[in-house]
Design a protein around this motif. Sequence first.
Motif, PDB file in Angstrom:
ATOM      1  N   ALA A   1       0.745  -1.236   0.106  1.00 38.26           N
ATOM      2  CA  ALA A   1       0.351   0.582  -0.505  1.00 38.26           C
ATOM      3  C   ALA A   1       0.838   1.575   0.432  1.00 38.26           C
ATOM      4  O   ALA A   1       0.985   2.594  -0.881  1.00 38.26           O
ATOM      5  N   HIS A   2       1.960   1.361   0.950  1.00 36.32           N
ATOM      6  CA  HIS A   2       3.338   2.547   0.691  1.00 36.32           C
ATOM      7  C   HIS A   2       3.512   2.369  -0.850  1.00 36.32           C
ATOM      8  O   HIS A   2       3.567   3.535  -0.991  1.00 36.32           O
ATOM      9  N   GLY A   3       3.364   1.279  -1.177  1.00 36.97           N
ATOM     10  CA  GLY A   3       4.476   2.040  -2.502  1.00 36.97           C
ATOM     11  C   GLY A   3       3.574   2.010  -3.737  1.00 36.97           C
ATOM     12  O   GLY A   3       3.536   3.371  -4.810  1.00 36.97           O
ATOM     13  N   ILE A   4       2.270   1.734  -3.788  1.00 37.81           N
ATOM     14  CA  ILE A   4       1.125   2.060  -5.102  1.00 37.81           C
ATOM     15  C   ILE A   4       0.733   3.120  -4.573  1.00 37.81           C
ATOM     16  O   ILE A   4       0.545   4.075  -4.960  1.00 37.81           O
ATOM     17  N   GLY A   5       0.689   3.808  -3.341  1.00 38.26           N
ATOM     18  CA  GLY A   5       0.343   6.154  -2.682  1.00 38.26           C
ATOM     19  C   GLY A   5       1.553   6.017  -3.490  1.00 38.26           C
ATOM     20  O   GLY A   5       0.985   7.355  -3.785  1.00 38.26           O
ATOM     21  N   ALA A   6       3.019   6.316  -3.330  1.00 40.49           N
ATOM     22  CA  ALA A   6       3.973   6.504  -3.012  1.00 40.49           C
ATOM     23  C   ALA A   6       3.783   6.584  -4.804  1.00 40.49           C
ATOM     24  O   ALA A   6       3.620   7.306  -5.855  1.00 40.49           O
ATOM     25  N   ALA A   7       2.873   6.042  -5.497  1.00 36.57           N
ATOM     26  CA  ALA A   7       3.965   5.478  -7.081  1.00 36.57           C
ATOM     27  C   ALA A   7       2.788   6.267  -7.554  1.00 36.57           C
ATOM     28  O   ALA A   7       2.960   6.927  -8.640  1.00 36.57           O
ATOM     29  N   LEU A   8       1.637   6.358  -7.184  1.00 30.55           N
ATOM     30  CA  LEU A   8      -0.078   7.043  -7.520  1.00 30.55           C
ATOM     31  C   LEU A   8      -0.142   7.933  -6.858  1.00 30.55           C
ATOM     32  O   LEU A   8      -1.110   8.904  -7.971  1.00 30.55           O
ATOM     33  N   MET A   9       0.000   8.287  -5.944  1.00 29.39           N
ATOM     34  CA  MET A   9      -1.205   9.660  -4.998  1.00 29.39           C
ATOM     35  C   MET A   9      -0.117   9.822  -4.002  1.00 29.39           C
ATOM     36  O   MET A   9      -0.542  11.541  -4.388  1.00 29.39           O
ATOM     37  N   GLU A  10       0.572  10.078  -3.725  1.00 38.92           N
ATOM     38  CA  GLU A  10       1.435  10.733  -2.314  1.00 38.92           C
ATOM     39  C   GLU A  10       3.143  10.986  -3.092  1.00 38.92           C
ATOM     40  O   GLU A  10       3.619  10.625  -3.659  1.00 38.92           O
ATOM     41  N   SER A  11       3.225  12.710  -2.938  1.00 40.95           N
ATOM     42  CA  SER A  11       4.284  13.205  -3.593  1.00 40.95           C
ATOM     43  C   SER A  11       4.450  14.488  -2.533  1.00 40.95           C
ATOM     44  O   SER A  11       3.411  15.271  -2.287  1.00 40.95           O
ATOM     45  N   CYS A  12       5.155  14.562  -2.651  1.00 39.37           N
ATOM     46  CA  CYS A  12       5.058  15.576  -1.660  1.00 39.37           C
ATOM     47  C   CYS A  12       5.753  17.160  -2.177  1.00 39.37           C
ATOM     48  O   CYS A  12       7.810  16.541  -2.842  1.00 39.37           O
ATOM     49  N   VAL A  13       5.270  18.245  -2.213  1.00 45.41           N
ATOM     50  CA  VAL A  13       5.185  18.613  -3.762  1.00 45.41           C
ATOM     51  C   VAL A  13       5.626  20.500  -2.805  1.00 45.41           C
ATOM     52  O   VAL A  13       4.814  20.679  -2.648  1.00 45.41           O
ATOM     53  N   TYR A  14       6.628  20.882  -3.440  1.00 48.87           N
ATOM     54  CA  TYR A  14       7.575  22.295  -3.729  1.00 48.87           C
ATOM     55  C   TYR A  14       6.949  23.307  -4.562  1.00 48.87           C
ATOM     56  O   TYR A  14       7.248  23.228  -5.843  1.00 48.87           O
ATOM     57  N   ASP A  15       6.634  24.447  -4.342  1.00 55.18           N
ATOM     58  CA  ASP A  15       6.111  25.575  -5.377  1.00 55.18           C
ATOM     59  C   ASP A  15       7.893  25.964  -5.961  1.00 55.18           C
ATOM     60  O   ASP A  15       9.074  25.414  -4.562  1.00 55.18           O
ATOM     61  N   GLU A  16       8.187  26.895  -6.788  1.00 52.64           N
ATOM     62  CA  GLU A  16       9.275  27.048  -6.678  1.00 52.64           C
ATOM     63  C   GLU A  16      10.205  28.156  -6.065  1.00 52.64           C
ATOM     64  O   GLU A  16      11.639  28.178  -5.976  1.00 52.64           O
ATOM     65  N   VAL A  17       9.321  29.008  -4.892  1.00 50.73           N
ATOM     66  CA  VAL A  17       9.898  29.350  -3.813  1.00 50.73           C
ATOM     67  C   VAL A  17      10.102  28.744  -2.774  1.00 50.73           C
ATOM     68  O   VAL A  17      10.053  29.285  -1.162  1.00 50.73           O
ATOM     69  N   GLY A  18       9.580  27.619  -2.953  1.00 55.79           N
ATOM     70  CA  GLY A  18       9.745  26.679  -1.032  1.00 55.79           C
ATOM     71  C   GLY A  18       8.465  26.359  -0.702  1.00 55.79           C
ATOM     72  O   GLY A  18       8.469  26.393   0.204  1.00 55.79           O
ATOM     73  N   ASN A  19       7.449  26.843  -1.124  1.00 55.77           N
ATOM     74  CA  ASN A  19       5.815  26.847  -0.314  1.00 55.77           C
ATOM     75  C   ASN A  19       5.570  25.125  -0.115  1.00 55.77           C
ATOM     76  O   ASN A  19       5.588  24.532  -1.835  1.00 55.77           O
ATOM     77  N   MET A  20       5.841  24.876   0.585  1.00 58.12           N
ATOM     78  CA  MET A  20       5.324  22.910   0.375  1.00 58.12           C
ATOM     79  C   MET A  20       4.050  22.963   0.175  1.00 58.12           C
ATOM     80  O   MET A  20       3.052  24.109   0.894  1.00 58.12           O
TER      81      MET A  20
END
Lengths: 167, 827
Positions: free
Chosen positions: B705-724
């Motif tokens: 489940a952790h792997g499927i989540g990571a592959a398709l749904m879960e990502s720590c996204v930052y914008d170009e100025v570093g806002n998470m």
Amino acid sequence: MPETAMPETIEKISVTLKVNGKEYQRLVEPRMLLVEFLREELDLTGTHVGCDTTYCGACTVLMNGASVKSCTTFAVQADGAELLTVEGLAHNGELHPIQKAFGDAYGLQCGYCTPGLLISTYQLLEHNTSPNEKDIRKAIAGNTCRCTGYQNIFKAIQLAADNRKGA
Amino acid sequence: MADEKQNGKRWVGASLPRKEESRLLRGLGKFADDIKLREMLYLRFVRSPYAHARIVSVDTSAAEALPGVACVLTGAEIAAQTQPFIEIGPGPAQNIKDYPLAVTRARYQGEPVAAVVADSAALADDAAELVQVEYEALDPVMDAEDALTDKSILHEGAATNQVWNGVWEFGDVEQAFRDAAYVVNIDRMHFHRFSSTPLENNVVIGQWDPKDEHIYYQCNNSFPSFAVQFLSSHLGVPIDRIRVQTADIGGSFGIKITSYPQMAVCALASKKAGGRPVKWVESRSEHMVSSAHGNERTFRKTRVALDRDGVITAIDSHHIDDCGAYPRYEPLGCVIWSQVFPGVYRFKNARIDFTQAVTNKCPVGPNRGYSRMQHLWFLERVVDICAHQIGIPADEMRLKNYVRPEEFPYLTPNGCIYDSGNYPKMLEVGKKLIGWDDWKAKQAAARAEGRLIGIGIGTTLDSGTNNFGQSQIVNPYAPFSGNSQGANCKLDIYGEVVVAVGSCPQGQGHETTAAQVVADVLGIHPDKITVRTGFDTERNVHTGFSGTYASQFAVSGLSAVHGAAQKLKAEMKRLAGHVLETTEDDLEFGSGEQGPEVRAKSTGKSINYWGLANIVNVNSAVLPEEMYDVTLNCRYVWRAPFKVPDKERKYGQLTLTYASQLHIAVMEVDRETFIPKILDYVAVDDCGTVINPPIVEGQVYGATAHGIGAALMESCVYDEVGNMLTSTFSDYIPITAVNMPKVKYGHVCTPSPHSYSGAKGMGEGGAAPIHTISAALQDALYASGVFIHDSFNNADSIFRVLAKKEGGQLAELVKLEKRAQANGATK
């Protein structure tokens, strides 16, 4: 940023409610969340906080027969209500059949999400005695589990439903 | 449910219900946030809204004036009374100054700048709002490759953003490229940043007690013996004066290893507040922005040499790891990937140039599959894209390149020893479970209708029980090597069997599996055994490696338990032989009318555990002098038989066991919505001898489940100025019961020759779904000219690549050179 100092006292409000059949009355700040009320005022620590934003369901309790996320309910909103929490499931020390099914099907690992899942399952089986796989998934869509990959939780809920019918 | 021994003989291998359930099912688990202490204070952090900024001033006066506020701490105050945390990295990395609160500069959004301590959590919230921090924004560095240009430096003292660099080279790489029939060049691949986000956030209760100048912690840190080493040098307090206790932990997946900075702040705040205990409960948003993320890694200018049959003969590549703002547990990840240097494949020639950089993002920490999954994903992408480029079916490509069953124990090019495995057998089991031929036929029919269906294989490794000597490959002065775990097994005064282990489980069922091991040694029912889990420095069973991390309990933990139980049994035999007036050979262990006992076979006389414990503990005048060394309280330390690796060559045995996983996914990308959907999924696992089958199966599902989540749904996204941008669960979207497909589970068992029981460490699972889903999507989209170059793929990213042709174009990123040698393939 606030420039002025905070008010030094916040007026407290009286809350009276019944949890697991027992009546409680407390004076609380209006901003106190129901989950804080249960955990900090009543020391019922079985109900957990996982996300603060209604996503994960570790804080799920039954309020007047309907499941609610107690992390996004104010304690004052529960004034006069009847609540069921995980601590109220077992009867005279005997596990509730839903609890037993979760154990038998290895439906938990760390156990942090389990109280919320048990309550969501309770709510499901109160309304649907023969849930299919889709019903089960939908019923716990608001309960996040990070350990089990849900597979054994699906089995546990099915087992609880089957046992209930068999009983 | 099976509450019986396996084959009527042994508890190890039996599907024993978990001992943990009796409290967890009732809501009576003992989690850190459940604890309340007398005079307890509550701590809140004031955090930087900027990813990179100079701290001009911190004004705490308004907060301090609020009634009910005990104190406020700033970074400058902490820096004046502590040493920076230990830096593991060599050279310039030694000049990084890491304090638990930012001192002069904030280096990621959410970095704590001040801490407010008050009588209640709500008051602490209010007071934190009153702390005024003035910032001067600096240029944020949001990409590791940019960071390496050193245009904006994060750590002034280090004068570079490069934390570490090293080259692994084995065999004759250039000769292999000269001899190659095919050379595949891949410009860029990227493994994304995510976190396995345990459902329970970090919690620390810390007290700097003026009565005895000890620091007391109750918390949910998952590697306390590592944390205390960092805390002791930072706080200037001897390690024996720092007590750490853990009880039930609501998941960690490695993330809770790096909570020591917050542990430091709680102790310092307690000291300032006159010794009152200070509790910090992390909110989910705090967890998302500032606990720890998994390592992000970019793979540049990869060259792959293959012979005319499609056998990979060499790989040459440049890997750039992004560790966020502070290295903390890093740069250990710069070597840990090399535990699985060739993955499951046989190639002998390889050169990997590995670099790590700091960026203005949350610091990374070990996360389920730590550092190996990034490398294994890289290798799986390489194998998979080469198969597509040359035109070899995915399953055949694996079989051509897998390490063969008869080659175990297998020596890898970098000196690791794969203990056992049978990858072709796993593929066979997986294909059967998924119905491979059937899906192939369905896929062909669906493709004819224009549907995008792909079938992908991911084969991966879960290396367990580290040799900490690998730390010397990243820093030759690192004072670590080997691995050990401690356990204690005793008969208490009334004959109770009590086991303590230096682990701190987070749902892995250690109480149950440890009881199974001891039950077999003593010949009694596991219910008769109490297992104390959760960490406690004052229980005196831990070693410097104790904790729960890195897929090792079945090997290190249970070997320690087994050793302690055997030691106890030997003492019980000596004592019982004396009491029953017989030889030790004549004794048997079992249960009688008066509970667990030791019997003389010749006479039928017996003594129960109470009798034995009574003599040693409270009736010792009857104990003969030659048995004064018998205590029935036996500590045992198990040590892994490692040597220090060759630091120069980066060569040696880095891990003891290698569990393996083979997953197969069938996926479809919707032509209109671009949503990738899993149609069928199989997970085959081999972790050697299984101690408790449902516990193992459960962890396989969890890792899946952790792997499927990571592959398709879960990502720590930052914008170009570093806002998470994914700072709540509603944005991050951990996988739910609705998204999780049904998993078909398969099992293969190749017992490990490296552990007493044949078990291998397991649980992390090698992130097999990420590799598998990438492969399935590649299969679905190859004909559309798409290269799956990123480990994260959702409807949005697929839409960009497929419909808008933004990045990910096969023709731009992957080049195949076919040489004259390619003609006349042997097959």
